[in-house]
Scaffold this motif. Structure first.
Motif, PDB file in Angstrom:
ATOM      1  N   THR A 255       0.819  -1.210   0.000  1.00  0.00           N
ATOM      2  CA  THR A 255       0.000   0.000   0.000  1.00  0.00           C
ATOM      3  C   THR A 255       0.852   1.259   0.000  1.00  0.00           C
ATOM      4  O   THR A 255       1.984   1.275   0.497  1.00  0.00           O
ATOM      5  CB  THR A 255      -0.919   0.045   1.234  1.00  0.00           C
ATOM      6  OG1 THR A 255      -0.142  -0.155   2.420  1.00  0.00           O
ATOM      7  CG2 THR A 255      -1.982  -1.017   1.150  1.00  0.00           C
TER       8      THR A 255
ATOM      9  N   SER B 128      -4.454   4.500   0.775  1.00  0.00           N
ATOM     10  CA  SER B 128      -4.965   3.369  -0.006  1.00  0.00           C
ATOM     11  C   SER B 128      -6.374   3.025   0.449  1.00  0.00           C
ATOM     12  O   SER B 128      -6.716   3.180   1.622  1.00  0.00           O
ATOM     13  CB  SER B 128      -4.063   2.140   0.162  1.00  0.00           C
ATOM     14  OG  SER B 128      -2.767   2.387  -0.348  1.00  0.00           O
TER      15      SER B 128
ATOM     16  N   ASP C 158     -16.999   0.543  -9.272  1.00  0.00           N
ATOM     17  CA  ASP C 158     -15.964  -0.117 -10.069  1.00  0.00           C
ATOM     18  C   ASP C 158     -14.606   0.531  -9.798  1.00  0.00           C
ATOM     19  O   ASP C 158     -14.499   1.759  -9.691  1.00  0.00           O
ATOM     20  CB  ASP C 158     -16.272   0.002 -11.560  1.00  0.00           C
ATOM     21  CG  ASP C 158     -17.574  -0.696 -11.953  1.00  0.00           C
ATOM     22  OD1 ASP C 158     -18.176  -1.353 -11.087  1.00  0.00           O
ATOM     23  OD2 ASP C 158     -17.979  -0.571 -13.130  1.00  0.00           O
ATOM     24  N   GLY C 159     -13.573  -0.305  -9.729  1.00  0.00           N
ATOM     25  CA  GLY C 159     -12.213   0.208  -9.623  1.00  0.00           C
ATOM     26  C   GLY C 159     -11.946   1.072  -8.419  1.00  0.00           C
ATOM     27  O   GLY C 159     -11.149   2.017  -8.485  1.00  0.00           O
ATOM     28  N   ALA C 160     -12.570   0.746  -7.285  1.00  0.00           N
ATOM     29  CA  ALA C 160     -12.435   1.592  -6.103  1.00  0.00           C
ATOM     30  C   ALA C 160     -11.259   1.215  -5.211  1.00  0.00           C
ATOM     31  O   ALA C 160     -10.691   2.065  -4.534  1.00  0.00           O
ATOM     32  CB  ALA C 160     -13.721   1.533  -5.273  1.00  0.00           C
TER      33      ALA C 160
ATOM     34  N   ASP D 202      -7.607  -0.469  -3.745  1.00  0.00           N
ATOM     35  CA  ASP D 202      -6.210  -0.840  -3.954  1.00  0.00           C
ATOM     36  C   ASP D 202      -5.943  -2.253  -3.447  1.00  0.00           C
ATOM     37  O   ASP D 202      -5.111  -2.969  -3.997  1.00  0.00           O
ATOM     38  CB  ASP D 202      -5.293   0.139  -3.214  1.00  0.00           C
ATOM     39  CG  ASP D 202      -5.433   1.554  -3.718  1.00  0.00           C
ATOM     40  OD1 ASP D 202      -4.933   1.835  -4.823  1.00  0.00           O
ATOM     41  OD2 ASP D 202      -6.045   2.379  -3.018  1.00  0.00           O
TER      42      ASP D 202
ATOM     43  N   ARG E  61     -14.240  -6.583 -10.306  1.00  0.00           N
ATOM     44  CA  ARG E  61     -14.922  -5.323 -10.632  1.00  0.00           C
ATOM     45  C   ARG E  61     -14.475  -4.176  -9.733  1.00  0.00           C
ATOM     46  O   ARG E  61     -14.226  -3.057 -10.206  1.00  0.00           O
ATOM     47  CB  ARG E  61     -16.439  -5.505 -10.523  1.00  0.00           C
ATOM     48  CG  ARG E  61     -17.242  -4.240 -10.836  1.00  0.00           C
ATOM     49  CD  ARG E  61     -18.726  -4.446 -10.612  1.00  0.00           C
ATOM     50  NE  ARG E  61     -19.075  -4.634  -9.210  1.00  0.00           N
ATOM     51  CZ  ARG E  61     -19.190  -3.649  -8.322  1.00  0.00           C
ATOM     52  NH1 ARG E  61     -18.969  -2.389  -8.685  1.00  0.00           N
ATOM     53  NH2 ARG E  61     -19.523  -3.909  -7.058  1.00  0.00           N
TER      54      ARG E  61
ATOM     55  N   LEU F  79     -11.764  -3.845  -7.774  1.00  0.00           N
ATOM     56  CA  LEU F  79     -10.336  -3.553  -7.659  1.00  0.00           C
ATOM     57  C   LEU F  79      -9.854  -2.639  -8.790  1.00  0.00           C
ATOM     58  O   LEU F  79     -10.304  -2.737  -9.925  1.00  0.00           O
ATOM     59  CB  LEU F  79      -9.527  -4.849  -7.694  1.00  0.00           C
ATOM     60  CG  LEU F  79      -9.288  -5.558  -6.360  1.00  0.00           C
ATOM     61  CD1 LEU F  79      -8.703  -6.939  -6.611  1.00  0.00           C
ATOM     62  CD2 LEU F  79      -8.376  -4.746  -5.449  1.00  0.00           C
ATOM     63  N   LYS F  80      -8.906  -1.784  -8.447  1.00  0.00           N
ATOM     64  CA  LYS F  80      -8.255  -0.974  -9.467  1.00  0.00           C
ATOM     65  C   LYS F  80      -7.302  -1.848 -10.284  1.00  0.00           C
ATOM     66  O   LYS F  80      -6.800  -2.852  -9.782  1.00  0.00           O
ATOM     67  CB  LYS F  80      -7.441   0.140  -8.805  1.00  0.00           C
ATOM     68  CG  LYS F  80      -8.230   1.134  -7.991  1.00  0.00           C
ATOM     69  CD  LYS F  80      -7.295   2.124  -7.311  1.00  0.00           C
ATOM     70  CE  LYS F  80      -8.082   3.116  -6.448  1.00  0.00           C
ATOM     71  NZ  LYS F  80      -7.174   4.053  -5.726  1.00  0.00           N
ATOM     72  N   PRO F  81      -7.006  -1.478 -11.526  1.00  0.00           N
ATOM     73  CA  PRO F  81      -5.932  -2.170 -12.251  1.00  0.00           C
ATOM     74  C   PRO F  81      -4.627  -2.062 -11.457  1.00  0.00           C
ATOM     75  O   PRO F  81      -4.262  -0.977 -10.999  1.00  0.00           O
ATOM     76  CB  PRO F  81      -5.850  -1.395 -13.576  1.00  0.00           C
ATOM     77  CG  PRO F  81      -7.222  -0.798 -13.739  1.00  0.00           C
ATOM     78  CD  PRO F  81      -7.685  -0.465 -12.361  1.00  0.00           C
TER      79      PRO F  81
ATOM     80  N   GLY G 261      -4.306  -3.429  -8.569  1.00  0.00           N
ATOM     81  CA  GLY G 261      -4.650  -3.666  -7.176  1.00  0.00           C
ATOM     82  C   GLY G 261      -4.437  -5.122  -6.788  1.00  0.00           C
ATOM     83  O   GLY G 261      -4.309  -6.001  -7.650  1.00  0.00           O
TER      84      GLY G 261
ATOM     85  N   LYS H 131      -4.429  -7.622  -9.917  1.00  0.00           N
ATOM     86  CA  LYS H 131      -5.337  -7.440 -11.050  1.00  0.00           C
ATOM     87  C   LYS H 131      -4.573  -6.898 -12.254  1.00  0.00           C
ATOM     88  O   LYS H 131      -3.788  -5.956 -12.142  1.00  0.00           O
ATOM     89  CB  LYS H 131      -6.462  -6.466 -10.681  1.00  0.00           C
ATOM     90  CG  LYS H 131      -7.473  -6.276 -11.809  1.00  0.00           C
ATOM     91  CD  LYS H 131      -8.604  -5.349 -11.402  1.00  0.00           C
ATOM     92  CE  LYS H 131      -9.519  -5.058 -12.570  1.00  0.00           C
ATOM     93  NZ  LYS H 131     -10.625  -4.138 -12.219  1.00  0.00           N
TER      94      LYS H 131
END
Length: 326
Positions: free
Chosen positions: A136, A140, A203-205, A207, A223, A225-227, A229, A325
């Protein structure tokens, strides 16, 4: 307001929408109603000092962002969810419930609190804290899917805070009984009754997403997780609590251990966590038993054998699967 014109209170999830007479012809339509404003009280120091702040949660009815006020969460569409006195809210719509009171009951929740608070699983907590600390940044977003009584959630928050970081954390569980304990444990974390299969997050919330012995809702985890993450998935090792199982069952079998790749994720590590347990009291033995799935499927003869023990020595064994991810 009339009795049926109320905001949703934690524990009374059937009143997400109310019916209000709104047509001269006598027709009724669904219409959310907000509570009138109430006197403000001291907010958690991590939260904004204004009348409301943006929550990590999203409305389970319309998906809009939720603002957290002193006593309620509400969205721009007017859907409102009360915050229980313990500090959690209820974001589980009736159509996502499969029983009247899903998840751990009061006895199981109390058993988990008592056993974990005694520090028996502290080595696992230490492993999760050290790994998440290394993954982190200064700020985060960390989500705990199936957070239980908040033992791991709170421990991670305290570790990151002590290290000078400012985590933004939320935990969900399907049991309102166990969420009461989680919300009492740590006021810096947002807690809500919700399903792992319908996470009330955008979506993408996140880390970091932690799943510690909870259902694997991999599509939802991907869904939210961030890219880039990380997803930490804790499962029992092959011989977890083997000595306990030998007492409970005539022919126990080891847990399956395997590496399972998931679409959209890359394996980064599998961390073994193995340590001995020495339980010196029958009360602690019973707490361990009642917090496990064995409580639901042990024959009477096994329960009776367990009740005769004054002490128990056994091995705890976990595997922390860490994914990133893509």
């Amino acid at each position: 307001l009339p009795a049926d014109h109320r905001a949703v209170r934690a524990g009374s999830e059937k009143r997400v929408l109310v019916y209000r007479h709104c047509h001269s012809g006598g027709m009724y339509c669904k219409s959310p109603v907000l509570h009138p404003p109430r006197p403000r009280r001291h907010m958690d120091p991590r939260r904004d000092k204004g009348a409301a702040h943006m929550s990590l949660f999203r409305c389970p009815v319309c998906g809009a962002p939720l603002n957290r006020e002193e006593h309620t969460y509400c969205c721009a569409a007017g859907h409102s969810y009360d915050i229980a006195k313990e500090g959690y809210t209820y974001l589980l719509p009736p159509n996502q419930k499969h029983s009247t009171a899903p998840g751990d009951d009061k006895a199981m929740a109390a058993a988990r609190r008592d056993f974990l608070s005694a520090g028996y699983y502290h080595p696992l907590l230490n492993t999760l804290c050290s790994r998440i600390l290394s993954l982190t940044g200064e700020k985060s977003v960390i989500l705990d899917a199936g957070c239980g009584e908040g033992y791991y959630t709170s421990g991670i928050d305290q570790t990151l805070t002590t290290a000078g970081k400012t985590p933004c954390m939320a935990g969900i569980d399907i049991s309102k009984f166990i969420l009461r304990l989680a919300a009492k444990r740590n006021k810096n974390i947002e807690f809500a009754v919700a399903s792992c299969y319908h996470l009330p997050f955008p979506d993408g919330a996140a880390d970091i997403l932690l799943d510690c012995f909870s259902p694997l809702a991999i599509d939802e985890f991907r869904r939210v997780l961030k890219p880039g993450g990380y997803f930490l998935y804790v499962v029992p090792g092959a011989r977890h609590l083997w000595e306990l199982k030998q007492i409970l069952y005539d022919a126990p079998y080891p847990n399956e251990e395997k590496e399972t790749p998931y679409e959209g994720f890359a394996y980064t590590d599998i961390v073994p966590v193995d340590f001995p347990l020495h339980l010196e009291r029958q009360a602690d033995i019973q707490s361990l038993f009642r917090m496990t799935p064995y409580c639901w499927k042990t024959p009477k003869s096994g329960v009776e054998r367990l009740e005769t023990l004054e002490t128990l020595d056994c091995q705890a064994s976990f595997r922390v699967h860490i994914f990133q991810k893509l």
